[in-house]
Design an enzyme around this catalytic site. Sequence first.
Site, PDB file in Angstrom:
ATOM      1  N   GLU A  82      -1.892  -1.575  -5.930  1.00  0.00           N
ATOM      2  CA  GLU A  82      -3.491  -1.251  -6.253  1.00  0.00           C
ATOM      3  C   GLU A  82      -3.194  -0.375  -7.589  1.00  0.00           C
ATOM      4  OE1 GLU A  82      -6.709   0.604  -3.295  1.00  0.00           O
ATOM      5  OE2 GLU A  82      -4.505   0.827  -2.842  1.00  0.00           O
ATOM      6  N   ASP A 134      -3.066   1.341   6.969  1.00  0.00           N
ATOM      7  CA  ASP A 134      -2.233   1.196   5.894  1.00  0.00           C
ATOM      8  C   ASP A 134      -1.976  -0.328   5.693  1.00  0.00           C
ATOM      9  OD1 ASP A 134      -2.478   3.732   5.137  1.00  0.00           O
ATOM     10  OD2 ASP A 134      -0.439   4.250   5.713  1.00  0.00           O
ATOM     11  N   CYS A 179     -12.904  -2.800  13.309  1.00  0.00           N
ATOM     12  CA  CYS A 179     -14.123  -3.447  12.545  1.00  0.00           C
ATOM     13  C   CYS A 179     -15.197  -3.560  13.633  1.00  0.00           C
ATOM     14  CB  CYS A 179     -13.417  -4.777  12.351  1.00  0.00           C
ATOM     15  SG  CYS A 179     -14.964  -5.825  11.535  1.00  0.00           S
ATOM     16  N   ASP A 203       0.757  -1.040  -0.158  1.00  0.00           N
ATOM     17  CA  ASP A 203       0.163   0.121   0.006  1.00  0.00           C
ATOM     18  C   ASP A 203       0.731   1.301   0.118  1.00  0.00           C
ATOM     19  OD1 ASP A 203      -2.837   1.439   0.445  1.00  0.00           O
ATOM     20  OD2 ASP A 203      -1.664   2.067   2.139  1.00  0.00           O
ATOM     21  N   CYS A 228     -12.170  -5.182   6.192  1.00  0.00           N
ATOM     22  CA  CYS A 228     -11.553  -5.909   7.361  1.00  0.00           C
ATOM     23  C   CYS A 228     -10.858  -6.960   6.849  1.00  0.00           C
ATOM     24  CB  CYS A 228     -12.634  -6.269   8.540  1.00  0.00           C
ATOM     25  SG  CYS A 228     -11.822  -7.105   9.800  1.00  0.00           S
ATOM     26  N   CYS A 271     -16.162  -7.479  14.051  1.00  0.00           N
ATOM     27  CA  CYS A 271     -15.379  -8.501  14.723  1.00  0.00           C
ATOM     28  C   CYS A 271     -14.458  -7.916  15.672  1.00  0.00           C
ATOM     29  CB  CYS A 271     -14.693  -9.386  13.862  1.00  0.00           C
ATOM     30  SG  CYS A 271     -13.190  -8.727  13.019  1.00  0.00           S
ATOM     31  N   CYS A 281     -12.069 -10.460   9.204  1.00  0.00           N
ATOM     32  CA  CYS A 281     -13.576 -11.239   8.795  1.00  0.00           C
ATOM     33  C   CYS A 281     -13.859 -10.801   7.546  1.00  0.00           C
ATOM     34  CB  CYS A 281     -14.141 -10.717  10.136  1.00  0.00           C
ATOM     35  SG  CYS A 281     -14.925  -9.220   9.841  1.00  0.00           S
TER      36      CYS A 281
HETATM   37 ZN   LIG Z   1     -13.827  -7.791  10.964  1.00  0.00          ZN
END
Ligand SMILES: [Zn+2]
Length: 362
Positions: free
Chosen positions: A267, A349, A339, A183, A320, A342, A323
């Site tokens: 990316e 980053d 998140c 990233d 996330c 979770c 999860c």
């Molecule tokens: Zn999560």
Amino acid sequence: MLLGFKTELKLNNQQRTALMKHCGVARHAWNWGLALTKQILDHNKVNPDSKIKFPTAIDLHKWLVALVKSDQQWYYECSKSTPQQALMALREAWKRCFNKTAGTPLFKKKGKRDSFTLEGTVKITRDNKIQVPVIGVLRTYERLPQVLTKSATISRQADRWFISFRFDVEQQESNNTDVVGVDLGVKNLATLSTGEVVLGAKSYKKYQAKLSRMQWLNRNKIIGSNNWKKAQMAVARLHRKIANIRKDTLHKLTTLLAKNHGTVVIEDLNVSGMMANHKLAKAITDMSFFEFRRQLTYKCQLYGSKLVVVDRWFPSSKTCSNCGTKKQALLLSQRVFECGHCGFVIDRDLNAAINLKRSGSF
Ligand SMILES: [Zn+2]
């Protein structure tokens, strides 16, 4: 495997003149050949019973030598391979046109996509230098791959000149299955999915501050005055210095990535970084991104690793990495990802880098 390499040239005025002359010869030969071949096609259309054979590149060059060169003394100041290569390119352009893979070749205008090709002994020496026929030794801003090549193309974009060449390499076998996500950012140059953070050159920030100060001090100078000119030069030099530092850092980073990993995932456009800061940061990251990708592309080929470029709409920052839940929105000021599903907490980053790694692992 045939690889392409392109880099900017560092020229003096004499060299710049020589390159312009070569561009002129290439353009003249192309336009002359194009006019002639168009006449032949017109003739053949009108006289289907007495068609003239469409010339090969060799025919065209023979005619050029016999009909054009003797009248145009400046041709002799340039490498004879330049018009030859221009006519070969023209013949290829016609071929594509006849195959219907491209349109009719166009006449070239001065200053628009100026370029020419040199054939012969091209020697690459150790310290950022390349020796080409007739023109001599040219300097570059970056180290060149130590390879053998028999031709080089020189092209111009505004006031910058570039040299490109192709070379054959034995692809290094990489049985490295390690995947890394990268990233790019403004605050840190890059965050890897391994948790490693590449800060970028330290001196960069120092010079940046110096630059702002210099520009502030110049605010009252009379535009066009000697003092103003001197100050402009100093600013330009500092700009170049900053750019070079950044480029050097990029080289270290891209080598590290390509050499030590089987797959590198990045990316398509550095969206997160691009929006994070003010205009200047945007411009710098923009430029670095393209340079980063250019370096990474050829280095991955060189080291036998795979480069995966993930679609720019991939929600690398919003997902996330624990999860897989996607957030609706993530403020740019939020440097930590939390998140809601979770409860996972991770550096923003790093979260993005891990998501990139995962998306390239299939
Ligand atoms: Zn999560």
